[in-house]
Scaffold this active site. Structure first.
Site, PDB file in Angstrom:
ATOM      1  N   ILE A  91       0.821  -1.202   0.000  1.00 57.88           N
ATOM      2  CA  ILE A  91       0.000   0.000   0.000  1.00 57.88           C
ATOM      3  C   ILE A  91       0.856   1.254   0.000  1.00 57.88           C
ATOM      4  O   ILE A  91       0.489   2.263  -0.607  1.00 57.88           O
ATOM      5  CB  ILE A  91      -0.982   0.012   1.205  1.00 57.88           C
ATOM      6  CG1 ILE A  91      -1.917   1.220   1.113  1.00 57.88           C
ATOM      7  CG2 ILE A  91      -0.236   0.000   2.527  1.00 57.88           C
ATOM      8  CD1 ILE A  91      -2.709   1.341  -0.158  1.00 57.88           C
ATOM      9  N   GLY A 148      -5.340  -6.770  -0.115  1.00 57.25           N
ATOM     10  CA  GLY A 148      -5.937  -5.933   0.925  1.00 57.25           C
ATOM     11  C   GLY A 148      -5.097  -4.690   1.137  1.00 57.25           C
ATOM     12  O   GLY A 148      -4.478  -4.175   0.196  1.00 57.25           O
ATOM     13  N   GLU A 149      -5.071  -4.194   2.370  1.00 59.11           N
ATOM     14  CA  GLU A 149      -4.283  -3.015   2.749  1.00 59.11           C
ATOM     15  C   GLU A 149      -4.815  -1.711   2.154  1.00 59.11           C
ATOM     16  O   GLU A 149      -4.307  -0.641   2.454  1.00 59.11           O
ATOM     17  CB  GLU A 149      -2.802  -3.162   2.361  1.00 59.11           C
ATOM     18  CG  GLU A 149      -2.103  -4.363   2.945  1.00 59.11           C
ATOM     19  CD  GLU A 149      -0.659  -4.496   2.494  1.00 59.11           C
ATOM     20  OE1 GLU A 149      -0.149  -3.591   1.772  1.00 59.11           O
ATOM     21  OE2 GLU A 149      -0.020  -5.511   2.841  1.00 59.11           O
ATOM     22  N   GLY A 150      -5.801  -1.790   1.252  1.00 64.56           N
ATOM     23  CA  GLY A 150      -6.262  -0.615   0.529  1.00 64.56           C
ATOM     24  C   GLY A 150      -5.636  -0.479  -0.845  1.00 64.56           C
ATOM     25  O   GLY A 150      -5.830   0.529  -1.535  1.00 64.56           O
TER      26      GLY A 150
END
Length: 348
Positions: free
Chosen positions: A93, A309-311
């Site tokens: 990210i 994930g993580e944005g």
């Protein structure tokens, strides 16, 4: 919890449509980019957004008691180790956010144990959740506190001029509570939703499905907050609050992957119509994600088979959102450029 969303004034959408139709191009020729621009204007009521957009990623971190059931290939201490990686700028990210021009903030909402690190936002509501396969993962009070964390950070971001919010997550085992919440809210069978998460094998996947089925049988929540408490995830609760807080302050929130979808569904259950205040960043490669988007009629901006994930997917999508707004703001109109309109414009 009673959550009221601001009214949407669709005249802003119509005005944005007229402006897009007056740009030097055939009507609709920039496809979904035009719809992104219209929807951003509708949500924010801002026809001249400052560019580049001020974007902020909140990576919410929390641990999960359900890892006792062997649902992840990674040990729980990886959650803490990844927090240090985020804060040093070395995670996925961080790299994508640098390219997207987004700030990254890391928030400890429910990590097991203390994390001492410069730059970490400490909003801890629990030291990891309890095992959802045996008991409620959180109390109702903890669930409400987690939601408030996200809502308060969204409000702070709005006051500081942030124009696009991106929810990120870190929590070993968090695809299991996310799957529980998604199955609960969409009334779907675990086989259609549960995925491999950190990469469990076929035997591990079958076991994970059974754990989710067991939890869904054990818990019969009567409202969205009770569901969040039963199935857990302090970081999922905070993501829920970020969606709600963003909508309340007319700051669009970009849905990321599987964990983000669980938070969005929880928020949508608390505030019906929330889908009008968000963008769907991408479709996760995690099993069930595409089923969810089709059922909710959400169109992802990108589809790159990501499941980190993580944005990360939402941060990538934020660059396309910004591009759509540059077109809206910077492309010449027919009148301004002295370009003749086509027959389609003369007839309209």
């Amino acid at each position: 919890m009673e959550i009221r969303l601001p009214e949407l004034d669709w005249s802003h959408y119509e005005r944005a449509s007229r402006h897009l139709d007056n740009l030097t191009k055939p009507k609709g020729s920039l496809g979904y980019l035009e719809e992104i621009a219209r929807r951003y204007v509708l949500i924010t009521e801002d026809h001249e957004p400052d560019l580049p957009l001020k974007k902020r990623v909140y990576v919410f971190a929390g641990d999960h008691g359900v890892v006792e059931e062997g649902v992840s290939t990674y040990p729980q201490e990886v959650t803490r180790q990844m927090i240090y990686n985020f804060l040093s700028g070395g995670a996925g990210i961080n790299v994508i956010a640098r390219q997207a021009g987004a700030e990254v903030f890391v928030v400890d909402v429910g990590v097991a144990g203390e994390v001492e690190a410069e730059g970490l936002i400490r909003r801890k509501i629990c030291y990891g959740t309890r095992n959802l396969a045996k008991e409620p993962a959180m109390s109702r009070e903890e669930a409400e506190k987690a939601i408030r964390v996200g809502m308060e950070l969204a409000e702070e971001a709005a006051k500081e001029g942030v124009k696009l919010l991106i929810p990120g997550d870190m929590g070993i085992g968090n695809t299991t509570p996310s799957a529980c919440l998604i199955c609960h809210f969409l009334r779907e069978a675990p086989e259609k939703i549960v995925g491999r998460g950190t990469g469990v094998d076929d035997e591990g996947l079958a076991h994970k499905i059974e754990v989710v089925r067991q939890a869904l049988t054990l818990h019969q929540p009567k409202d969205p907050v009770e569901a969040l408490a039963a199935f857990g995830g302090a970081e999922i609760g905070a993501i829920t609050g970020l969606f709600l807080g963003g909508a309340r302050h007319r700051v669009p929130v970009v849905v990321d992957g599987f964990i983000s979808l669980a938070g969005f569904l929880t928020a949508r259950a608390l505030a019906p119509g929330l889908e009008n205040y968000i963008f769907c960043g991408h479709v996760s490669a995690e099993n069930g994600a595409r089923v969810i988007l089709e059922k909710l009629k959400l169109r992802p901006i990108v589809d790159l088979e990501m499941r980190l994930g993580e944005g990360t997917g939402a941060a990538l999508a934020s660059m396309i959102i910004e591009t759509a707004l540059r077109i809206y703001r910077e492309m010449a109109t027919f009148d301004g450029a002295g370009v003749a309109r086509g027959k389609e414009f003369e007839q309209s």
